[in-house]
Design a protein around this motif. Structure first.
Motif, PDB file in Angstrom:
ATOM      1  N   CYS A   6      46.255  36.663  36.801  1.00 40.65           N
ATOM      2  CA  CYS A   6      45.161  35.822  36.297  1.00 40.65           C
ATOM      3  C   CYS A   6      44.158  36.709  35.564  1.00 40.65           C
ATOM      4  CB  CYS A   6      44.476  35.117  37.472  1.00 40.65           C
ATOM      5  SG  CYS A   6      42.911  34.336  37.064  1.00 40.65           S
ATOM      6  N   ILE A   7      43.825  36.334  34.347  1.00 40.89           N
ATOM      7  CA  ILE A   7      42.817  37.082  33.590  1.00 40.89           C
ATOM      8  C   ILE A   7      41.646  36.150  33.324  1.00 40.89           C
ATOM      9  CG2 ILE A   7      42.319  38.298  31.428  1.00 40.89           C
ATOM     10  CD1 ILE A   7      45.291  39.144  31.478  1.00 40.89           C
ATOM     11  N   HIS A   8      40.499  36.528  33.853  1.00 38.79           N
ATOM     12  CA  HIS A   8      39.321  35.676  33.702  1.00 38.79           C
ATOM     13  C   HIS A   8      38.325  36.321  32.753  1.00 38.79           C
ATOM     14  CE1 HIS A   8      36.409  32.624  34.677  1.00 38.79           C
ATOM     15  NE2 HIS A   8      35.498  33.577  34.709  1.00 38.79           N
ATOM     16  N   CYS A   9      37.774  35.513  31.863  1.00 33.74           N
ATOM     17  CA  CYS A   9      36.766  36.001  30.915  1.00 33.74           C
ATOM     18  C   CYS A   9      35.451  35.283  31.165  1.00 33.74           C
ATOM     19  CB  CYS A   9      37.211  35.720  29.485  1.00 33.74           C
ATOM     20  SG  CYS A   9      38.731  36.553  29.046  1.00 33.74           S
ATOM     21  N   HIS A  10      34.404  36.051  31.236  1.00 38.63           N
ATOM     22  CA  HIS A  10      33.066  35.472  31.365  1.00 38.63           C
ATOM     23  C   HIS A  10      32.396  35.523  29.998  1.00 38.63           C
ATOM     24  CE1 HIS A  10      29.005  34.744  32.494  1.00 38.63           C
ATOM     25  NE2 HIS A  10      28.611  35.985  32.299  1.00 38.63           N
ATOM     26  N   PHE A  11      32.303  34.372  29.357  1.00 39.93           N
ATOM     27  CA  PHE A  11      31.703  34.309  28.015  1.00 39.93           C
ATOM     28  C   PHE A  11      30.247  33.889  28.138  1.00 39.93           C
ATOM     29  CE2 PHE A  11      36.236  33.323  27.227  1.00 39.93           C
ATOM     30  CZ  PHE A  11      36.528  34.312  26.302  1.00 39.93           C
ATOM     31  N   TYR A  12      29.370  34.707  27.643  1.00 40.14           N
ATOM     32  CA  TYR A  12      27.954  34.341  27.699  1.00 40.14           C
ATOM     33  C   TYR A  12      27.166  35.081  26.630  1.00 40.14           C
ATOM     34  CZ  TYR A  12      23.093  34.053  29.029  1.00 40.14           C
ATOM     35  OH  TYR A  12      21.750  33.856  28.990  1.00 40.14           O
ATOM     36  N   HIS A 224      50.075  47.238  39.522  1.00 42.93           N
ATOM     37  CA  HIS A 224      49.207  47.193  40.702  1.00 42.93           C
ATOM     38  C   HIS A 224      49.785  46.366  41.848  1.00 42.93           C
ATOM     39  CE1 HIS A 224      45.266  48.897  38.987  1.00 42.93           C
ATOM     40  NE2 HIS A 224      46.263  49.278  38.241  1.00 42.93           N
ATOM     41  N   PHE A 225      50.917  45.724  41.636  1.00 42.61           N
ATOM     42  CA  PHE A 225      51.538  44.999  42.753  1.00 42.61           C
ATOM     43  C   PHE A 225      52.095  45.985  43.776  1.00 42.61           C
ATOM     44  CE2 PHE A 225      51.916  41.709  39.392  1.00 42.61           C
ATOM     45  CZ  PHE A 225      51.175  40.735  40.026  1.00 42.61           C
ATOM     46  N   ASP A 226      51.981  45.614  45.032  1.00 42.37           N
ATOM     47  CA  ASP A 226      52.479  46.464  46.108  1.00 42.37           C
ATOM     48  C   ASP A 226      53.817  45.891  46.595  1.00 42.37           C
ATOM     49  OD1 ASP A 226      53.013  47.878  48.362  1.00 42.37           O
ATOM     50  OD2 ASP A 226      51.256  47.185  49.489  1.00 42.37           O
ATOM     51  N   PRO A 227      54.948  46.601  46.318  1.00 46.61           N
ATOM     52  CA  PRO A 227      56.256  46.057  46.700  1.00 46.61           C
ATOM     53  C   PRO A 227      56.405  45.888  48.219  1.00 46.61           C
ATOM     54  CG  PRO A 227      56.460  48.287  45.751  1.00 46.61           C
ATOM     55  CD  PRO A 227      55.020  47.890  45.650  1.00 46.61           C
ATOM     56  N   GLU A 228      55.626  46.636  48.976  1.00 45.53           N
ATOM     57  CA  GLU A 228      55.691  46.538  50.447  1.00 45.53           C
ATOM     58  C   GLU A 228      54.706  45.500  50.993  1.00 45.53           C
ATOM     59  OE1 GLU A 228      57.784  48.862  52.094  1.00 45.53           O
ATOM     60  OE2 GLU A 228      58.381  49.287  50.019  1.00 45.53           O
ATOM     61  N   ASP A 230      52.131  41.776  50.825  1.00 39.52           N
ATOM     62  CA  ASP A 230      52.281  40.367  51.162  1.00 39.52           C
ATOM     63  C   ASP A 230      53.311  39.658  50.292  1.00 39.52           C
ATOM     64  OD1 ASP A 230      50.169  40.898  52.779  1.00 39.52           O
ATOM     65  OD2 ASP A 230      49.106  39.048  52.306  1.00 39.52           O
ATOM     66  N   SER A 231      53.772  38.513  50.772  1.00 40.57           N
ATOM     67  CA  SER A 231      54.767  37.759  50.012  1.00 40.57           C
ATOM     68  C   SER A 231      54.185  37.241  48.708  1.00 40.57           C
ATOM     69  CB  SER A 231      55.301  36.614  50.854  1.00 40.57           C
ATOM     70  OG  SER A 231      54.231  35.834  51.307  1.00 40.57           O
ATOM     71  N   ALA A 232      52.892  36.923  48.699  1.00 42.01           N
ATOM     72  CA  ALA A 232      52.244  36.501  47.448  1.00 42.01           C
ATOM     73  C   ALA A 232      51.087  37.454  47.152  1.00 42.01           C
ATOM     74  CB  ALA A 232      51.724  35.077  47.574  1.00 42.01           C
ATOM     75  N   GLN A 233      51.056  37.927  45.931  1.00 39.34           N
ATOM     76  CA  GLN A 233      49.970  38.829  45.534  1.00 39.34           C
ATOM     77  C   GLN A 233      49.443  38.415  44.166  1.00 39.34           C
ATOM     78  OE1 GLN A 233      50.923  43.042  45.849  1.00 39.34           O
ATOM     79  NE2 GLN A 233      52.389  42.581  47.467  1.00 39.34           N
ATOM     80  N   LEU A 234      48.144  38.533  44.020  1.00 37.71           N
ATOM     81  CA  LEU A 234      47.494  38.157  42.761  1.00 37.71           C
ATOM     82  C   LEU A 234      46.928  39.402  42.093  1.00 37.71           C
ATOM     83  CD1 LEU A 234      46.334  35.949  40.854  1.00 37.71           C
ATOM     84  CD2 LEU A 234      44.276  35.977  42.267  1.00 37.71           C
ATOM     85  N   ARG A 269      54.081  35.370  37.571  1.00 37.14           N
ATOM     86  CA  ARG A 269      53.730  33.992  37.231  1.00 37.14           C
ATOM     87  C   ARG A 269      52.249  33.950  36.852  1.00 37.14           C
ATOM     88  NH1 ARG A 269      54.362  28.788  41.299  1.00 37.14           N
ATOM     89  NH2 ARG A 269      52.776  27.525  40.278  1.00 37.14           N
ATOM     90  N   LEU A 270      51.955  33.415  35.687  1.00 36.45           N
ATOM     91  CA  LEU A 270      50.556  33.286  35.270  1.00 36.45           C
ATOM     92  C   LEU A 270      49.907  32.162  36.065  1.00 36.45           C
ATOM     93  CD1 LEU A 270      50.887  33.619  31.385  1.00 36.45           C
ATOM     94  CD2 LEU A 270      50.490  35.427  33.078  1.00 36.45           C
ATOM     95  N   THR A 271      48.653  32.368  36.426  1.00 41.91           N
ATOM     96  CA  THR A 271      47.954  31.349  37.211  1.00 41.91           C
ATOM     97  C   THR A 271      46.472  31.407  36.879  1.00 41.91           C
ATOM     98  OG1 THR A 271      47.658  30.480  39.465  1.00 41.91           O
ATOM     99  CG2 THR A 271      47.573  32.871  39.227  1.00 41.91           C
ATOM    100  N   ASN A 272      45.681  30.571  37.543  1.00 44.88           N
ATOM    101  CA  ASN A 272      44.228  30.726  37.495  1.00 44.88           C
ATOM    102  C   ASN A 272      43.700  30.658  38.927  1.00 44.88           C
ATOM    103  OD1 ASN A 272      43.946  27.961  38.139  1.00 44.88           O
ATOM    104  ND2 ASN A 272      43.821  27.378  35.985  1.00 44.88           N
ATOM    105  N   TYR A 273      42.426  30.914  39.074  1.00 44.89           N
ATOM    106  CA  TYR A 273      41.882  31.037  40.428  1.00 44.89           C
ATOM    107  C   TYR A 273      42.036  29.732  41.229  1.00 44.89           C
ATOM    108  CZ  TYR A 273      39.812  35.514  39.117  1.00 44.89           C
ATOM    109  OH  TYR A 273      39.623  36.809  38.717  1.00 44.89           O
TER     110      TYR A 273
END
Ligand SMILES: [Zn+2]
Length: 339
Positions: A6-12, A224-228, A230-234, A269-273
């Protein structure tokens, strides 16, 4: 292991209107554009809305209509892509540093931010972005009471962690692990979820030319994912949106390329928060550091004192004026001083 990105942008941008004329006057420093609003829109907001990706013939493929409509369309499209969860977040209405506000002003800023969001996006916000990610428990209490499910903080704003209710609290000397969401239990007994973005990656995106290559950006994200773990990582990064195109020219294209690269090669998998929170509610608990932010190493000193940050000028510039200015504005606001 399921990997999510997930890539979040804060536009201001701050209001640049002359308060007497109610128009933005010409700003020479923004040349060749009329003013900074126009320049940043051209360099960043419009290109990001259009998602330009250079194909093999280096032609530019454009899809989506102009400006503001692109943002609204983007949120609607994200709801289709991400199980009904839109990508847009609410924010405090005036970019106010909320831990420095009194309770009433905090509530006003958050409520106006929510109302403004509902008006624009025709839905309720799931998350709220806090200006400068500045946080305290009272702010989180108000967010939670108003139905906000989560916010995003910098990793160093995390103080302590416990992996479950039966485990001891652990001091987080090096900040929070960004790969998981956390629950923060508030004094009222309510909870709110917190995401802590990847600090190293955010710095690399903002300051280390990581956006020179979309493929490198994608690879760095995935590394940055850790293969060892949790089953789901963001894997997620949150920065000022202006990074993509304004601070780094064509950064919008690197971003578009990276997302396409990850998706086409099925690397994550692309996602959002909002979607990630619904699919993987937090199991770990966290305590925050009160009155901290992403942009001041001294907590929230940057907006109230001469904390050591040098956010304004060259050598010799300091922030000693901020305390007296804030005190004076407070006196106006409670009616002790009048123009
Ligand atoms: Zn500071």
């Amino acid at each position: 292991m399921e990997c999510y990105v997930c890539i979040h942008c804060h536009f201001y941008q701050p209001p640049r209107e002359n308060p007497w004329l109610e128009t933005v006057e010409s700003q020479d420093s923004a040349s060749p554009y009329h003013d900074w609003n126009e320049r940043i829109a051209r360099e960043c907001y419009l290109p990001n809305g259009a998602s330009r990706i250079l194909d093999a013939e280096r032609r530019i493929a454009k899809r989506a209509p102009e400006g503001y409509q692109r943002i609204l369309d983007g949120d609607r499209e994200s709801q289709k892509l991400f199980s009904g969860h839109g990508a847009a977040l609410a924010q405090a209405y005036n970019h106010t540093i909320l831990p420095l506000s009194n309770s009433r002003d905090k509530r006003t800023q958050i409520l106006w931010g929510i109302k403004d969001f509902q008006h624009r996006f025709s839905r309720d916000p799931e998350g709220t972005w806090l200006p400068e990610t500045a946080v305290d428990l009272e702010t989180l209490e108000i967010l939670s009471a108003e139905g906000i499910k989560f916010t995003i903080l910098a990793p160093r704003q995390a103080a302590q962690l416990r992996v479950d209710k039966d485990s001891p609290w652990i001091d987080l000397e090096y900040g929070a692990d960004s790969r998981h969401p956390y629950a923060c239990t508030l004094p009222s007994g309510r909870t709110i979820a917190l995401f802590f973005y990847d600090g190293g990656l955010a710095t690399a995106v903002a300051f280390e030319k990581l956006l020179f290559s979309g493929e490198n950006f994608a690879r760095r994200l995935l590394s940055h994912f850790d293969p060892e773990g949790d089953s789901a990582q963001l894997m997620h990064v949150a920065t000022d949106g202006e990074t993509y195109g304004h601070h780094h020219s064509h950064g919008d294209m690197a971003l578009a390329f990276a997302l396409q690269y990850i998706q086409e090669n099925k690397l994550a998998r692309l996602t959002n928060y909002g979607e990630y929170f619904a699919m993987n509610p937090p199991t770990r608990e966290i305590r925050i550091k009160e009155r901290t932010s992403w942009s001041c190493a001294h907590g929230v000193g940057r907006w109230e004192s001469d904390c050591g940050c040098n956010a304004g000028g060259g050598p010799g510039w300091n922030q000693q004026w901020r305390g007296p200015l804030r005190d004076t504005l407070l006196l106006f606001s409670i009616g002790r001083l009048q123009m």
